[in-house]
Design an enzyme around this catalytic site. Structure first.
Site, PDB file in Angstrom:
ATOM      1  N   GLY A   1       0.822  -1.201   0.000  1.00  0.00           N
ATOM      2  CA  GLY A   1       0.000   0.000   0.000  1.00  0.00           C
ATOM      3  C   GLY A   1       0.855   1.250   0.000  1.00  0.00           C
ATOM      4  CG  LEU A   2       1.974   3.366   3.089  1.00  0.00           C
ATOM      5  CD1 LEU A   2       3.265   3.265   3.856  1.00  0.00           C
ATOM      6  CD2 LEU A   2       1.157   4.540   3.582  1.00  0.00           C
ATOM      7  CB  CYS A   3       1.315   3.481  -3.918  1.00  0.00           C
ATOM      8  SG  CYS A   3       0.395   1.962  -3.884  1.00  0.00           S
ATOM      9  N   GLY A   4      -1.016   6.052  -2.593  1.00  0.00           N
ATOM     10  CA  GLY A   4      -2.128   6.890  -3.014  1.00  0.00           C
ATOM     11  C   GLY A   4      -3.325   6.059  -3.414  1.00  0.00           C
TER      12      GLY A   4
ATOM     13  CG  PHE B   1      -1.247   2.065  -7.759  1.00  0.00           C
ATOM     14  CD1 PHE B   1      -0.746   2.498  -8.971  1.00  0.00           C
ATOM     15  CD2 PHE B   1      -1.194   0.713  -7.470  1.00  0.00           C
ATOM     16  CE1 PHE B   1      -0.195   1.609  -9.864  1.00  0.00           C
ATOM     17  CE2 PHE B   1      -0.646  -0.183  -8.366  1.00  0.00           C
ATOM     18  CZ  PHE B   1      -0.148   0.275  -9.563  1.00  0.00           C
TER      19      PHE B   1
END
Lengths: 133, 303
Positions: free
Chosen positions: B89-92, B94
């Site tokens: 995770g931690l990719c907006g 996406f």
């Protein structure tokens, strides 16, 4: 007419080699064939086997491919192979592993074309095992 | 009035978060460069494969005898959606963008009375889809343990999809992935894999004309070995692996780009927050000093 064939070997990951050669021998699906300058345009499937490059500088002479496709147009020869290994770089353990895989493939193969190809692959690999030390 | 100690702790915690997001952004930038290179290097193979297929297809005597992967199974009842998402995770937005597009498509297909099956590639998509569409997920592949994507990752997926098609488990296959448009923009893309959309020979020729390879190809009449239909029968499954590989690579590059942007934003937000907190901290400190002075002065006056 140029007196060399522009030979390109491409894998899905990258362009493996691009050389000028006098002649290239290919393991065609329906029989081996040689490519020299001025070859008629041809698209052919390739079985598992060895490509032999002649008269190219700075290039390995024998490359094992695990099947693929060749496109010949004018003085260009493009080979698409999912897996290609320079024969001189292969060692025994690697080959034995491949033979094992090929045998498994052969055992799983159904009758007919698929079986014939798998048998051919085992034969090519075993022959190579004899040459490599 | 906020406690000084408390404020100090918050500033410290926000700045360590900022350090982390900054580091993640830099890692994503480095990985993005590598992913872009990999995508670049896979292009020659895909281009040539496409050209071969276009050439063979344009010379087919008739489409009726073409392999089933090209013409389809003749039905349109069962749809297989291959969902390519990230492992982390931690990719907006996406992953949620893909999941949202897939959900919408599933509802649309189900409203039209079709059966839907899902093939999840990547952990994140599977995690969010299984909440409400658990029954539809037929396969789940994770690429977590691979540091670098290679063609060997795409091939088993393609083989499995081909096998499912051969066994008649679905009629139409579409892959959903984030295409890498630019560093700041990723586009949710759906691409139909089965039945194959044959490339238009003229379009491919036009594309080839733009690159270096037009000259020696112009109007050449090829021999085919084995004959066209059989050749297409081997080319098309391989091409599917290439298409899936391309989707994986695109998605990989897009993921790093998305993470880079979102971590950049996070770093900036953390910076703003630290500024705000520092201001409050200084004000509070001043207020306390002023208060102490007043106490001293009024104490002295009272004497």
């Amino acid at each position: 007419m140029a007196d060399k064939v522009a030979f390109e070997l491409v894998s899905p990951d990258r362009l493996l080699m691009s050389v000028q050669a006098d002649a290239v021998a290919m393991p065609g699906m329906e029989g081996d064939f040689g490519v020299m300058p001025g070859h008629a345009p041809l698209i052919s499937a390739l079985r598992a086997g060895v490509i032999e490059v002649e008269g190219a500088t700075d290039s390995p002479e024998r490359i094992y491919i695990d099947g693929g496709f060749a496109e010949i147009a004018g003085d260009r020869l493009v080979v698409l192979a999912e897996e290609a290994v320079v024969v001189a770089d292969m060692d025994r353990a690697d080959l034995e592993q491949r033979i094992q895989d090929a045998n498994a493939e052969l055992a799983a193969a159904e009758e007919g074309e698929q079986r014939r190809l798998a048998e051919g692959k085992v034969a090519v690999l075993q022959e190579m095992l004899g040459v490599v030390r | 009035m906020a406690n000084l100690k408390e404020l100090k702790n918050r500033i410290a915690s926000v700045s360590s978060t900022k350090k982390i997001t900054k580091a993640m952004q830099m890692v994503a930038a480095a990985k993005l460069r590598r992913a872009q290179e990999a995508a670049e290097q896979s292009r020659p193979y895909a281009n040539r494969m496409e050209r071969m297929i276009a050439s063979v297809a344009s010379n087919l005597p008739s489409l009726d005898t073409a392999p089933p992967m090209v013409v389809g199974s003749g039905r349109d009842d069962v749809h297989l959606l291959v969902v390519v998402t990230a492992e982390r995770g931690l990719c907006g937005a996406f992953n949620s963008n893909i999941v949202r597009a897939v959900r919408r498509r599933v509802i649309e297909l189900q409203n039209n009375g079709k059966t839907v099956k899902l093939y999840c590639v990547g952990r994140k998509g599977q995690e969010s889809l299984r909440r409400d569409l658990q029954d539809l997920i037929v396969e789940y592949v994770t690429l977590r343990e691979f540091r670098h994507l290679s063609f060997a990752n795409a091939r088993p997926i393609a083989e499995q999809v081909s096998k499912m098609f051969a066994d008649g488990e679905f009629d139409v296959c579409t892959v959903y992935y984030n295409a890498f448009k630019s560093v700041i923009s990723q586009v949710v893309t759906d691409q139909q894999l089965i039945p194959v959309k044959l490339p238009d020979p003229e379009a491919v020729a036009a594309a080839a004309a733009e690159t270096d390879e037009a000259a020696d190809l112009g109007g050449a009449i090829y021999d085919y070995e084995p004959e066209e239909n059989d050749l297409l029968g081997v080319l098309v499954p391989r091409n599917m692996a290439v298409q899936i590989y391309r989707a994986l690579l695109e998605s990989g590059a897009a993921e790093h780009a998305a993470r880079m942007t979102s971590m950049d934003n996070a770093t900036r937000n953390a910076g703003d927050m630290i500024d705000g907190l520092t201001l409050t901290y200084n004000r509070t400190r001043q207020a306390i000093i002023t208060k102490e002075l007043i106490e001293i002065v009024s104490g002295a006056e009272a004497l």
